[in-house]
Design a protein around this motif. Structure first.
Motif, short mmCIF file in Angstrom:
data_model
loop_
_atom_site.label_atom_id
_atom_site.label_comp_id
_atom_site.label_asym_id
_atom_site.label_seq_id
_atom_site.Cartn_x
_atom_site.Cartn_y
_atom_site.Cartn_z
N THR A 276 0.81 -1.22 0.00
CA THR A 276 0.00 0.00 0.00
C THR A 276 0.84 1.27 0.00
O THR A 276 0.40 2.30 -0.50
N ASN B 159 -0.81 -3.31 5.93
CA ASN B 159 -0.25 -2.09 6.50
C ASN B 159 1.04 -2.51 7.19
O ASN B 159 1.03 -3.22 8.21
N LYS C 117 -5.09 -9.43 7.79
CA LYS C 117 -5.86 -8.22 7.46
C LYS C 117 -5.35 -7.59 6.17
O LYS C 117 -4.17 -7.31 6.02
N GLU D 251 -5.96 -4.49 3.17
CA GLU D 251 -6.55 -3.16 2.97
C GLU D 251 -6.37 -2.74 1.51
O GLU D 251 -5.31 -2.97 0.91
N TYR E 120 -6.01 0.23 -1.14
CA TYR E 120 -5.64 1.63 -1.32
C TYR E 120 -5.79 1.97 -2.80
O TYR E 120 -5.40 1.19 -3.67
N LYS F 187 -9.88 1.31 1.77
CA LYS F 187 -9.52 1.74 3.12
C LYS F 187 -9.04 3.17 3.09
O LYS F 187 -9.31 3.98 3.97
#
Length: 319
Positions: free
Chosen positions: A244, A258, A289, A291, A293, A315
């Motif tokens: 990300t 992340n 997890k 995410e 971007y 996210k």
């Protein structure tokens, strides 16, 4: 198969049973190269240690050195740290982890952001790493990444990927890309870059041959991601990343971890060891997890119209 959520509960339970002493502990960080994803890991480690009661200048000696992308320098750093015998060596990314493991056989090692710890010969078993080493793995969900590429670039037939054949983690990921892409009717074309100065040439070699470029978490390539992004903007060639942080630098999108959170997980493992736990008794931890971007400005600069509704799923939307 290792189970990250169970390990988190295990770490919390262990944390509750130990207390920080006034004795100064020492942590030495070795990082293969400086780029935002790996820098975020290092920051996460440090801030997790602070939260666990280990503060630089109070009860913690903190050292950090970067190999600046040079494997020979990474080996020198590893030998230096091994000679100093800190309580824990934290090795960020596969090349640094491999050199630390080779040099420091009697010092606790916690690796982070290593794609394939078994393939890199760091551990034989993820659940029971044994000896003096454990850590966190950032193995990528390659199929989900390619599905995102296909969604962003409808009708895609060929994807290009750039990697350093000298990085074991990158070889593993590219092999997975080659195995997975046919399931989605996508052909893969590879371009090699053994050092960061080769990345621009590798990106240019893909122009006219591919419909999009997928950047894996290759430390050599990501350290020079702007070169690939420049080629994408100049040739209306979409660039999609695996991490990300590269979206913030100009890639169109990434479904990734992340890396600050990966650092926090790593830091929690380091704290367990500083409090007396043996690294070989701590299972290797994965990251579940994910995410999304999105960088709409990058999409516009690369001539790509984003699918309807995708911004609402993100996210973070980079302005």
């Amino acid at each position: 198969m290792f189970k990250p959520m169970k390990l988190v509960a295990f770490m919390l339970a262990c944390s509750a049973s130990f207390s920080v002493t006034a004795e100064e502990k020492s942590v030495a960080i070795t990082q293969i190269v400086e780029h935002p994803a790996l820098d975020s890991v290092r920051l996460g480690v440090k801030e997790e240690l602070i939260e666990q009661g280990f503060v630089e200048g109070e009860n913690l000696k903190w050292q950090y050195e970067s190999a600046q992308g040079n494997p020979t320098t990474a080996a020198q750093i590893a030998r230096k740290f091994a000679g100093e015998s800190p309580d824990v060596i934290v090795a960020i990314a596969t090349p640094s982890a491999q050199t630390a493991a080779a040099a420091a056989r009697n010092t606790a090692i916690v690796f982070s952001a290593v794609t394939d710890p078994v393939g890199a010969k760091l551990v034989k078993n993820l659940d029971k790493p044994g000896k003096n080493i454990t850590g966190t793995t950032d193995m990528l969900p390659v199929k989900k990444h390619l599905e995102l590429v296909k969604r962003l670039v409808p009708g895609i037939k060929t994807v290009g990927t750039i990697y350093n054949p000298g990085e074991a983690n990158s070889v593993t990921i590219v092999e997975l890309v080659e195995q997975t892409a046919p399931e989605l009717d996508i052909k893969v074309i590879k371009a090699a870059a053994t050092k960061s100065s080769d990345v621009l040439t590798a990106a240019r070699s893909l122009v006219g041959k591919v419909d999009a470029i997928y950047l894996p978490t290759d430390n050599t390539v990501i350290s020079a991601a702007e070169a690939v992004i420049k080629v994408g903007e100049q040739n209306n060639l979409p660039v999609i990343a695996a991490d990300t942080d590269t979206v913030k630098r100009g890639a169109i999108a990434a479904l990734g971890f992340n890396y600050y959170d990966v650092g926090r997980q790593t830091g929690a493992m380091v704290a367990l060891i500083l409090n007396g736990k043996k690294p070989g008794d701590i299972p290797v931890q994965g990251v579940e997890k994910m995410e999304l971007y999105i960088n709409p400005g990058a999409a516009e600069r690369m001539g790509l119209e984003l699918p309807t509704g995708i911004l609402e799923e993100a996210k973070e939307v980079i302005k």
